[in-house]
Design an enzyme around this catalytic site. Structure first.
Site, mmCIF file in Angstrom:
data_model
loop_
_atom_site.group_PDB
_atom_site.id
_atom_site.type_symbol
_atom_site.label_atom_id
_atom_site.label_comp_id
_atom_site.label_asym_id
_atom_site.label_seq_id
_atom_site.Cartn_x
_atom_site.Cartn_y
_atom_site.Cartn_z
ATOM 1 C CG LEU A 32 -52.912 -52.287 1.694
ATOM 2 C CD1 LEU A 32 -52.840 -51.325 2.954
ATOM 3 C CD2 LEU A 32 -53.775 -53.447 2.177
ATOM 4 N N GLY A 33 -53.895 -50.760 -2.745
ATOM 5 C CA GLY A 33 -54.731 -49.884 -3.803
ATOM 6 C C GLY A 33 -53.813 -48.890 -4.217
ATOM 7 N N GLY A 35 -54.256 -44.267 -4.489
ATOM 8 C CA GLY A 35 -55.014 -43.200 -4.079
ATOM 9 C C GLY A 35 -54.331 -42.160 -4.796
ATOM 10 C CG PHE A 37 -50.524 -38.308 -2.024
ATOM 11 C CD1 PHE A 37 -51.201 -38.419 -0.755
ATOM 12 C CD2 PHE A 37 -50.531 -37.078 -2.683
ATOM 13 C CE1 PHE A 37 -51.713 -37.246 -0.162
ATOM 14 C CE2 PHE A 37 -50.922 -35.893 -2.017
ATOM 15 C CZ PHE A 37 -51.459 -35.958 -0.828
ATOM 16 N N GLY A 38 -50.568 -42.050 -4.828
ATOM 17 C CA GLY A 38 -49.958 -43.083 -5.873
ATOM 18 C C GLY A 38 -50.280 -44.297 -4.822
ATOM 19 C CB VAL A 40 -51.948 -47.316 -0.116
ATOM 20 C CG1 VAL A 40 -51.879 -47.522 1.454
ATOM 21 C CG2 VAL A 40 -52.185 -46.060 -0.611
ATOM 22 C CE LYS A 54 -52.578 -42.258 1.675
ATOM 23 N NZ LYS A 54 -52.939 -42.494 3.191
ATOM 24 C CG ASP A 145 -61.696 -34.999 -0.025
ATOM 25 O OD1 ASP A 145 -61.056 -35.631 -0.707
ATOM 26 O OD2 ASP A 145 -63.184 -35.077 0.002
#
Ligand SMILES: CN1CCN(C(=O)c2ccc(Nc3nc(-c4cccc(NC(=O)c5ccc(C(C)(C)C)cc5)c4)cn4ccnc34)cc2)CC1
Length: 283
Positions: A32-33, A35, A37-38, A40, A54, A145
């Site tokens: 999915l992409g 982020g 943390f790495g 997903v 994730k 955030d």
């Protein structure tokens, strides 16, 4: 099978705590992409429930602290929060498993749909986020955030708040230090970029910027200014301009979120009332 005798030790095979998911019950699908943390990925839990997974890269997260916090986050449940289903922490990398949101981040959704939104749909998006944040506020939980990039959209076009409280486990100094290149300066009030003083009222400031993102259909706040210039501008009293799609009343609400003194900003519960009241006005 009769009820297991509670006093008997749970020797019958490896038992999973209620916040633990058995990784063998997960199947992995498309990426999915990526982020903070790495990676997903989309996945399936017990073969039929779609989930987002994730994969936490080594060195990206304070894992022990997070696992401890996950027990609390599991209890946070609301229709406008992305639900944490559990973690797989008995292996490396650890996995964080949440409900799946088919339409991805709110920021991409706004940018991909630019020109197709009417006032009602932008207000509906703002109300969804406000409801999720009102729940966090009521439970004394600070996001830290809040931004359109950290909200997600499902296939019914419902917007939900994601990754609430997760900034506390990020190990990247560029992100955690207020002078770091990844610090969300443009979404932060003075008491945060100067003293890291987080509160639900600092989330309210970020919410005002998120509203600006919504009504500009995904523009970058202060797009011609680097972070350090934005600090000076805000300290001098400058604020984001009124987006064309925002009525003067909606812009007044955004400006309440950007009051210099945190105690002068509205709560999420009063924001919800003010935003809902504009529904009658705009019709
Ligand atoms: C029509 N469009 C086609 C393209 N598209 C997609 O490919 C797409 C579809 C669904 C997606 N869904 C999800 N995507 C993600 C996702 C994807 C990439 C990166 C991330 N972000 C992160 O992992 C992340 C974000 C913030 C943070 C901190 C701590 C800094 C606040 C840490 C980590 C999330 C998480 N999800 C949780 C539930 N559903 C999703 C993501 C993307 C969107 C739809």
């Amino acid at each position: 099978v009769g009820k297991r005798d509670k006093s008997a030790p749970s020797t019958a095979g490896f038992s999973y705590e209620k916040w633990e998911i058995n990784p063998s019950e997960l199947t992995f699908m498309k990426e999915l992409g990526c982020g903070q943390f790495g990676q997903v990925r989309l996945g399936k839990w017990r073969a039929q429930h779609k989930v987002a997974i994730k994969f936490v890269r080594q060195g990206a997260m304070h894992e022990e602290d997070f696992i401890e916090e996950a027990k609390i986050m599991m209890k946070l449940s609301h229709p406008k929060l992305v639900q944490l289903y559990g973690v797989c922490s008995q292996q490396k990398p650890i996995y964080i498993v949440t409900e799946f949101m088919e339409n991805g981040s709110l920021l991409n959704y706004l940018q991909e749909g630019r020109g197709s939104f009417d006032l009602g749909s932008l207000l509906s998006i703002s109300l969804d986020v406000c409801e999720g944040m009102e729940y966090l506020e009521a439970h004394g939980f600070i996001h830290r955030d809040l931004a359109s990039r950290n909200c997600l959209v499902n296939d019914s076009r419902v917007v939900k708040v994601s990754d609430f409280g997760m900034t506390r486990f990020v190990l990247d100094d560029q992100y955690t230090s207020s002078s770091g290149s990844k610090f969300p300066v443009k979404w932060s009030p003075p008491e945060v970029f100067n003293f890291c003083r987080y509160s639900s009222k600092s989330d309210v400031w970020s919410y005002g910027v998120l509203m600006w993102e919504v009504f500009t259909e995904g523009r970058m706040p202060f797009e011609n200014n680097p972070n350090h210039e934005v600090v000076t501008l805000i300290m001098q009293g400058h604020r984001l301009y009124r987006p064309k799609l925002a009525t003067p009343t909606l812009y007044d609400i955004m400006q309440l979120c950007w009051k210099e003194r945190s105690e002068d900003r509205p709560s999420f519960s009063s924001l919800w009332v003010m935003l809902s009241d504009t529904l009658e006005e705009d019709v």
